[in-house]
Write a protein that holds these residues in place. Structure first.
Motif, PDB file in Angstrom:
ATOM      1  N   PHE A 141       0.421  -1.396   0.013  1.00 56.48           N
ATOM      2  CA  PHE A 141       0.507   0.218   0.307  1.00 56.48           C
ATOM      3  C   PHE A 141       0.713   1.331  -0.075  1.00 56.48           C
ATOM      4  O   PHE A 141       1.102   1.444   1.131  1.00 56.48           O
ATOM      5  N   GLY A 145      -2.903  -3.536  -2.459  1.00 57.25           N
ATOM      6  CA  GLY A 145      -3.962  -2.561  -1.460  1.00 57.25           C
ATOM      7  C   GLY A 145      -5.030  -1.512  -2.189  1.00 57.25           C
ATOM      8  O   GLY A 145      -5.897  -1.406  -1.600  1.00 57.25           O
ATOM      9  N   SER A 146      -3.542  -0.558  -2.135  1.00 63.43           N
ATOM     10  CA  SER A 146      -4.350   0.326  -2.975  1.00 63.43           C
ATOM     11  C   SER A 146      -4.545   0.862  -4.565  1.00 63.43           C
ATOM     12  O   SER A 146      -5.397   1.618  -4.630  1.00 63.43           O
ATOM     13  N   GLU A 167      -6.744   2.016   3.673  1.00 61.39           N
ATOM     14  CA  GLU A 167      -5.373   1.062   4.827  1.00 61.39           C
ATOM     15  C   GLU A 167      -5.485   1.823   6.003  1.00 61.39           C
ATOM     16  O   GLU A 167      -5.783   2.652   6.780  1.00 61.39           O
ATOM     17  N   ALA A 169      -3.882   0.822  10.243  1.00 60.20           N
ATOM     18  CA  ALA A 169      -2.936  -0.115  10.327  1.00 60.20           C
ATOM     19  C   ALA A 169      -2.580  -0.174  11.951  1.00 60.20           C
ATOM     20  O   ALA A 169      -2.479   1.337  12.173  1.00 60.20           O
ATOM     21  N   HIS A 270      -5.480   6.543   3.924  1.00 59.12           N
ATOM     22  CA  HIS A 270      -4.593   6.143   4.482  1.00 59.12           C
ATOM     23  C   HIS A 270      -4.767   6.371   6.863  1.00 59.12           C
ATOM     24  O   HIS A 270      -4.389   7.506   6.900  1.00 59.12           O
ATOM     25  N   ALA A 289      -3.699  -5.225  10.660  1.00 61.68           N
ATOM     26  CA  ALA A 289      -3.122  -4.078   9.166  1.00 61.68           C
ATOM     27  C   ALA A 289      -4.666  -4.879   8.416  1.00 61.68           C
ATOM     28  O   ALA A 289      -4.720  -5.993   8.129  1.00 61.68           O
ATOM     29  N   TYR A 291      -6.853  -3.885   4.466  1.00 66.83           N
ATOM     30  CA  TYR A 291      -6.594  -3.161   3.704  1.00 66.83           C
ATOM     31  C   TYR A 291      -7.910  -3.582   2.696  1.00 66.83           C
ATOM     32  O   TYR A 291      -8.626  -4.511   2.398  1.00 66.83           O
TER      33      TYR A 291
END
Length: 357
Positions: A141, A145-146, A167, A169, A270, A289, A291
């Motif tokens: 990411f 994931g992004s 995300e 996290a 994020h 974590a 995503y």
């Protein structure tokens, strides 16, 4: 049987150490050299530096000697405050020498057309053309994931109103104080201005995945709108890079939205916390974590990818492993690709080889 692809790993930090172990286990890859930054690591066995058994390869800080090996590929995993400024000169030398490069260092190069420095991008393209070599940057990411995961999920879409990737996290395990404190603002009062608060920085940081998704879907982004939010911790928190004092920043949230046809249509968010009880009003996850991809349209699609076993069970290591394997698994595909600067749009799915061995 074709010969194994000779590979050099550039650094023995968290991601580099995982790459060393992964490469030495694969019959289609052959580790032939390891670069280190600190003088104390020079001359030591690379396997031991990676936390394993000796493998008979001595770490070196002699870049010329590693380039002279003419390996098929370099896994570039160096980190630190310089990042691209320190890495681009290395990329240029490697590409000009005809050595393919896969990198987790320069995440803003996951989509080269949107790279923040057109001058450096042009130099890299010239070097790749001269050496007939390829460059590919990835990670989790950004890098998966992004962007790549979101595009895969859109193959189910009839109509898309908005693609949001995020995300969430817990990053108390991340040890690099300069990045976490000066770059992101953790451990400082809210009147401290971290690098993230530099005008245009959030937009620059997330432009690559936004433009990658836009390119994949064939739409034009006319503007990126960025924002930064921070919240305080009301207690001291012990983390990998020190102590975050009560009354200082304990959670950071960045958001960048790509405007398509007048609306915010591609959004990257994020959220990083130093403890679970900070910023309780922000989106949370029961995993360390997570995503997420949320696509509104026809149909609505919601996907959460959790990395690691569960809360407190190695999500930090799992995320680093996922980051490392995004580029290690890509090595055969990058070596086979036409020369140039690549993104995930230029490669097939970089499926792992020998993962069941």
């Amino acid at each position: 049987m074709t010969r194994p692809l000779t590979t050099v790993v550039w650094s023995t930090g968290g991601v580099g150490s995982i790459a060393i172990d992964a490469i030495r286990r694969r019959p289609d890859l052959q580790l032939v050299g390891v670069w280190v930054h600190t003088p104390e690591k020079v001359g030591k066995d690379a396997g031991e530096l990676a936390g394993g058994e000796p493998i008979g390869i001595t770490a070196t800080n002699d870049a010329d000697a590693l380039i002279a090996l003419q390996s098929d590929c370099v896994v570039y995993a160096a980190s630190g405050p310089e990042r691209d400024a320190g890495a681009v000169p290395d990329y240029l030398r490697l590409l000009e020498a005809g050595i393919n490069v896969v990198s987790t260092t320069s995440t803003t190069l996951i989509y080269p057309p949107a790279y923040f420095s057109p001058e450096w991008r042009d130099q890299l393209e010239t070097a790749a053309k001269a050496g007939q070599a390829s460059f590919y940057a990835s990670g989790i990411f950004p890098g998966f994931g992004s962007d790549a995961l979101a595009l895969l999920l859109t193959t189910q879409s009839k109509r898309i109103d908005c693609v949001k990737v995020s995300e969430i996290a817990l990053n108390d395990h991340y040890p690099v104080a300069d990045i976490m404190m000066n770059g992101m603002g953790f451990g400082h009062p809210l009147d401290f201005e971290p690098m993230l608060k530099t005008p245009g920085f959030v937009e620059m940081a997330w432009r690559a995945p936004i433009y990658l998704i836009a390119d994949g879907l064939g739409v034009e982004v006319t503007e990126i709108r960025g924002s930064l939010d921070r919240q305080l911790t009301h207690r001291d928190i012990e983390v990998a890079f020190g102590t975050i004092k009560a009354g200082t920043c304990g959670a950071v949230r960045t958001r960048a939205a790509g405007v398509v046809n007048g609306r915010e249509a591609i959004v990257v968010e994020h959220i990083i916390r130093m403890a679970r009880d900070v910023a309780p009003d922000w989106p949370t996850s029961e995993f360390d974590a997570t995503y997420r991809v949320d696509i509104t349209g026809d149909p609505d699609i919601h996907c959460a990818m959790n990395v690691g076993d569960a809360v407190g069970h190695g999500a930090g290591h799992a995320a680093m492993t996922a980051t490392a394997m995004r580029v290690v698994n890509a090595i055969p595909y990058v070596v086979d690709a036409p020369p140039g600067l690549l993104s995930s749009l230029d490669l097939p799915n970089t499926l792992p080889r020998h993962a069941f061995d």
